[in-house]
Structure formats: structure tokens, C-alpha cells
Design a protein around this motif. Structure first.
Motif, PDB file in Angstrom:
ATOM      1  N   LEU A  67      -3.245   7.258   3.624  1.00  0.00           N
ATOM      2  CA  LEU A  67      -2.707   5.914   3.427  1.00  0.00           C
ATOM      3  C   LEU A  67      -1.705   5.564   4.524  1.00  0.00           C
ATOM      4  O   LEU A  67      -1.685   4.436   5.036  1.00  0.00           O
ATOM      5  N   CYS A  68      -0.881   6.544   4.894  1.00  0.00           N
ATOM      6  CA  CYS A  68       0.083   6.336   5.982  1.00  0.00           C
ATOM      7  C   CYS A  68      -0.638   6.078   7.302  1.00  0.00           C
ATOM      8  O   CYS A  68      -0.225   5.218   8.094  1.00  0.00           O
ATOM      9  N   HIS A  89       1.890  -3.756  14.527  1.00  0.00           N
ATOM     10  CA  HIS A  89       2.612  -5.016  14.663  1.00  0.00           C
ATOM     11  C   HIS A  89       2.625  -5.819  13.363  1.00  0.00           C
ATOM     12  O   HIS A  89       3.110  -6.945  13.351  1.00  0.00           O
ATOM     13  N   GLN A  90       2.093  -5.227  12.293  1.00  0.00           N
ATOM     14  CA  GLN A  90       2.044  -5.914  11.002  1.00  0.00           C
ATOM     15  C   GLN A  90       3.067  -5.292  10.062  1.00  0.00           C
ATOM     16  O   GLN A  90       2.999  -4.117   9.721  1.00  0.00           O
ATOM     17  N   THR A  91       4.029  -6.087   9.630  1.00  0.00           N
ATOM     18  CA  THR A  91       5.065  -5.589   8.731  1.00  0.00           C
ATOM     19  C   THR A  91       4.779  -5.929   7.277  1.00  0.00           C
ATOM     20  O   THR A  91       5.364  -5.337   6.371  1.00  0.00           O
ATOM     21  N   ARG A 108      -4.417  -3.419   4.504  1.00  0.00           N
ATOM     22  CA  ARG A 108      -3.631  -2.491   5.329  1.00  0.00           C
ATOM     23  C   ARG A 108      -3.552  -1.126   4.652  1.00  0.00           C
ATOM     24  O   ARG A 108      -4.144  -0.162   5.096  1.00  0.00           O
ATOM     25  N   SER A 109      -2.827  -1.030   3.535  1.00  0.00           N
ATOM     26  CA  SER A 109      -2.676   0.235   2.824  1.00  0.00           C
ATOM     27  C   SER A 109      -2.100  -0.022   1.437  1.00  0.00           C
ATOM     28  O   SER A 109      -1.040  -0.651   1.331  1.00  0.00           O
ATOM     29  N   ALA A 110      -2.774   0.449   0.394  1.00  0.00           N
ATOM     30  CA  ALA A 110      -2.306   0.137  -0.955  1.00  0.00           C
ATOM     31  C   ALA A 110      -2.854   1.095  -2.000  1.00  0.00           C
ATOM     32  O   ALA A 110      -3.909   1.705  -1.823  1.00  0.00           O
ATOM     33  N   ILE A 111      -2.107   1.197  -3.111  1.00  0.00           N
ATOM     34  CA  ILE A 111      -2.544   1.913  -4.309  1.00  0.00           C
ATOM     35  C   ILE A 111      -2.481   0.934  -5.472  1.00  0.00           C
ATOM     36  O   ILE A 111      -1.444   0.298  -5.696  1.00  0.00           O
ATOM     37  N   LYS A 140       7.413   2.295   0.202  1.00  0.00           N
ATOM     38  CA  LYS A 140       7.695   1.029   0.877  1.00  0.00           C
ATOM     39  C   LYS A 140       7.969   1.254   2.354  1.00  0.00           C
ATOM     40  O   LYS A 140       7.554   0.486   3.213  1.00  0.00           O
ATOM     41  N   LYS A 141       8.664   2.342   2.642  1.00  0.00           N
ATOM     42  CA  LYS A 141       9.006   2.672   4.034  1.00  0.00           C
ATOM     43  C   LYS A 141       7.762   2.954   4.876  1.00  0.00           C
ATOM     44  O   LYS A 141       7.790   2.850   6.108  1.00  0.00           O
ATOM     45  N   ASP A 142       6.658   3.327   4.217  1.00  0.00           N
ATOM     46  CA  ASP A 142       5.417   3.641   4.923  1.00  0.00           C
ATOM     47  C   ASP A 142       4.497   2.431   5.054  1.00  0.00           C
ATOM     48  O   ASP A 142       3.409   2.536   5.616  1.00  0.00           O
TER      49      ASP A 142
END
Length: 254
Positions: free
Chosen positions: A131-132, A140-142, A148-151, A195-197
Motif C-alpha cells: 500500500l505504501c 506529487h499527489q497529496t 492511490r492507496s486505501a483500505i 495517514k502519514k503514508d
């Protein structure tokens, strides 16, 4: 052309019901994910139809409560992704042992908790590196999203402590209610931790659905439920991380 929900997704508990319909609608979407990994306890069994979908990995995860099975599945998925990350995990596998207080013992509570809470936790832990990696592919996507990445943890209205007095008499279900409430806390913890990832984490209630678990009297078909869930999933942003929504995108109080 509709945008792709994500490039890669793992759906657990996909041998029937909600999980199977999730896989079916992902495969049949206008722009389906490139890789769909279908976690299925018995992919070749008579009750499983997931093997009919050629775009799925038929046996990526067999037991969501087995650390060995999960570790092996993460390695298999990593190999199939060929250096890319995994965008989305939908933790759908779950069990329900209906029971009043008098009918519920230690084993019932432990068994349901193990599947509904420990399983999703172990999956999040073992698949975290993938996931990371997926999140890092968007340097460049915040903003957070399922592309992007999710559970996504499949929860239930019956997990809500706030609304318990409104529906408890109809559905006591001690093991199921308590385990799904714990799953919600797991969602909140993961949402803060990851969240940090750049990983979005939330809980989603599919509604009362006509499945083996939901029964024939449920007002929603699997197709109706998953159609709504797909719309919610594609619209999720960072404001939704750590929340509990239903299949129509409505917020459910904890």
C-alpha cells in the motif's frame, strides 16, 4: 470514458454474496482494474463462482485469520504486481453467529472476533508495504483516494453504539455487533496511523442485503448494494478517512 477506480485491488471473502458481487462489478466496470485479486477460502468449491472471472487471481488469500496464509498471499500479490504497489484492499470477509446473551459463550465471541477484527488487522499489517509503494507512486499527489492507496473495511449499521437502542431488540447478535464495533476502532486507528503514508482507511456499511448472512427478507439485492458502494468508493477523499459511511454515502454515527 469513466475513470478507473484503481489499478489493483484485493477483495477478501469473494466466494459468494457481497464479495462475489464486488468482484463481478469490478470486472464488468467500463475501465476495470488491471489486477483484481480475489481472496476466497475455497475457490474451486461448489459454492464459489469467483473462478468464473478470468481477470481475477483465483486463490490469492484462502484464510483471512491465518498469518501464514496472509503472508503467502502478500508475496503472491507482490510477485503479480511486478514492482508496483497495491492500490486498494476491501476487507469484506466476515462471519456472523446470531446470538442473544443467553446463547453466546466464549467460543462464539472469540471466533467471530478473530475473523471480523484480527483478520483485517493482519491483512493491513502484511500488505502495508504494498500500500505504501502504491501511495509513493504518486509523489506529487497529496490527496487520498482509492485510486492511490486505501483500505476499506466492510462494517455494518449494527456496529454503531449510538444507534444500538434503535435496533437491538430486532437483532441482538452480540458477537457480530461487538466485533464490528471493534472493527470500527481498528479503522480509526489505522486511519490515524497510515495517514502519514498517504493511505485512506474507512469503514463501509453495504446495507441489509439479500445474502446467506442477510437472509431473503433483506430489502437490497447484492447488485443494488454493490452498485451504491462502487459510487461511494470512487468518490472517497481524505475527508472520508476514519469514517463510517453506508452504501449511499451517508454518515453513520459511531
Amino acid at each position: 470514458m469513466a475513470s478507473r477506480i484503481c489499478d489493483s485491488v484485493l477483495v477478501t471473502g469473494s466466494n459468494r454474496g457481497i464479495g462475489l458481487e464486488l468482484v463481478r462489478q469490478l470486472v464488468d466496470s467500463p475501465t476495470p482494474p488491471v489486477q483484481i485479486f480475489a481472496g476466497c477460502r475455497d475457490p474451486n468449491g461448489q459454492r464459489s463462482q469467483v473462478r468464473n472471472h478470468a481477470n481475477t487471481i483465483q486463490k490469492s488469500l484462502t484464510y483471512t485469520t491465518s498469518p501464514t496464509s496472509i503472508a503467502e498471499a502478500s508475496k503472491l500479490v507482490e510477485t503479480k504486481l511486478k514492482g508496483k504497489g497495491l492500490n486498494l484492499i476491501i476487507n469484506n470477509a466476515g462471519v456472523n453467529i446470531p446470538g442473544s446473551l443467553a446463547e453466546t459463550g466464549k467460543q462464539e465471541m472469540v471466533d467471530v472476533y478473530t475473523t471480523n477484527v484480527v483478520g483485517p488487522m493482519l491483512i493491513a499489517k502484511d500488505f502495508h508495504p504494498l500500500l505504501c509503494k502504491a501511495a509513493a507512486q504518486f509523489p506529487h499527489q497529496t490527496s487520498m483516494s482509492c485510486s492511490r492507496s486505501a483500505i476499506i473495511n466492510v462494517s455494518t449499521l449494527l456496529s454503531s453504539i449510538t444507534t444500538c437502542p434503535e435496533n437491538f431488540s430486532v437483532s441482538p447478535m452480540y458477537p457480530y455487533r461487538v466485533s464490528k464495533a471493534a472493527l470500527n476502532m481498528l479503522t480509526r486507528c489505522l486511519a490515524e496511523d497510515l495517514k502519514k503514508d498517504g493511505i485512506l482507511v474507512m469503514s463501509l456499511h453495504p446495507g441489509w442485503v439479500q445474502t446467506e448472512m442477510g437472509g431473503p427478507k433483506a430489502p437490497l439485492t447484492t447488485a443494488e448494494s454493490i452498485s451504491g458502494m462502487m459510487k461511494v468508493i470512487t468518490s472517497l477523499t481524505e475527508k472520508d478517512t476514519g469514517t463510517l459511511l453506508d452504501w449511499e454515502g451517508k454518515n453513520i454515527p459511531w
